[in-house]
Design a protein around this motif. Structure first.
Motif, PDB file in Angstrom:
ATOM      1  N   UNK A  67      47.997-173.138 -61.565  1.00 47.53           N
ATOM      2  CA  UNK A  67      47.555-171.742 -61.640  1.00 47.53           C
ATOM      3  C   UNK A  67      46.228-171.657 -60.889  1.00 47.53           C
ATOM      4  N   UNK A  68      46.259-170.912 -59.800  1.00 49.68           N
ATOM      5  CA  UNK A  68      45.066-170.758 -58.972  1.00 49.68           C
ATOM      6  C   UNK A  68      44.212-169.608 -59.498  1.00 49.68           C
ATOM      7  N   UNK A  69      42.911-169.682 -59.263  1.00 50.03           N
ATOM      8  CA  UNK A  69      42.062-168.546 -59.641  1.00 50.03           C
ATOM      9  C   UNK A  69      42.568-167.266 -58.964  1.00 50.03           C
ATOM     10  N   UNK A  70      42.418-166.165 -59.643  1.00 52.66           N
ATOM     11  CA  UNK A  70      42.922-164.882 -59.156  1.00 52.66           C
ATOM     12  C   UNK A  70      42.432-164.552 -57.748  1.00 52.66           C
ATOM     13  N   UNK A  71      41.166-164.813 -57.478  1.00 52.67           N
ATOM     14  CA  UNK A  71      40.588-164.497 -56.162  1.00 52.67           C
ATOM     15  C   UNK A  71      41.269-165.287 -55.048  1.00 52.67           C
ATOM     16  N   UNK A  72      41.686-166.501 -55.316  1.00 48.08           N
ATOM     17  CA  UNK A  72      42.350-167.333 -54.306  1.00 48.08           C
ATOM     18  C   UNK A  72      43.691-166.707 -53.937  1.00 48.08           C
TER      19      UNK A  72
END
Length: 122
Positions: A67-72
């Protein structure tokens, strides 16, 4: 605190920040853990003039999926480097050659990414 995180940087500027150890705390502090993200469409992982994003680390959900950070996700960036590996490569390169150029550090980062081995600057 970890004010260097969740920002875009020119690669050369972030290398300087890491060289000066402004990306870490004196004691262990999870708030300082980070990953480096960017566009991974080129041949090498890094190049001079590249814009990178330094953000929170990749997490795993209950199913073991990343799960990548939302901004990424919003930027369309990919994981390039863990903060710990980035620090290790930059630190060693400057210990070996204190006057190393940004171009030499980029070569070290790319070498490590491709070979899982440190490039000797001696």
């Amino acid at each position: 605190m970890s004010e260097f995180k969740n920002k875009k940087y020119l690669l050369e500027d972030f290398i300087s920040l890491v060289r000066d150890k402004r990306d870490r705390s004196v004691g262990y502090d999870r708030a300082y853990l980070y990953d480096v993200y960017g566009d991974d469409s080129g041949g090498d992982v890094f190049h001079l003039g590249q814009t990178i994003y330094v953000g929170d680390t990749v997490q795993a959900n209950d199913d073991g999926e990343e799960v990548y950070p939302e901004e990424i996700n919003r930027l369309g960036y990919a994981f390039l480097y863990s903060g710990e590996n980035f620090q290790a490569v930059v630190d060693l390169a400057y210990r070996q050659k204190p006057a190393a150029s940004a171009k030499e550090i980029v070569q070290c980062l790319n070498h490590y990414a491709q070979h899982d081995d440190f490039l000797d600057l001696h």
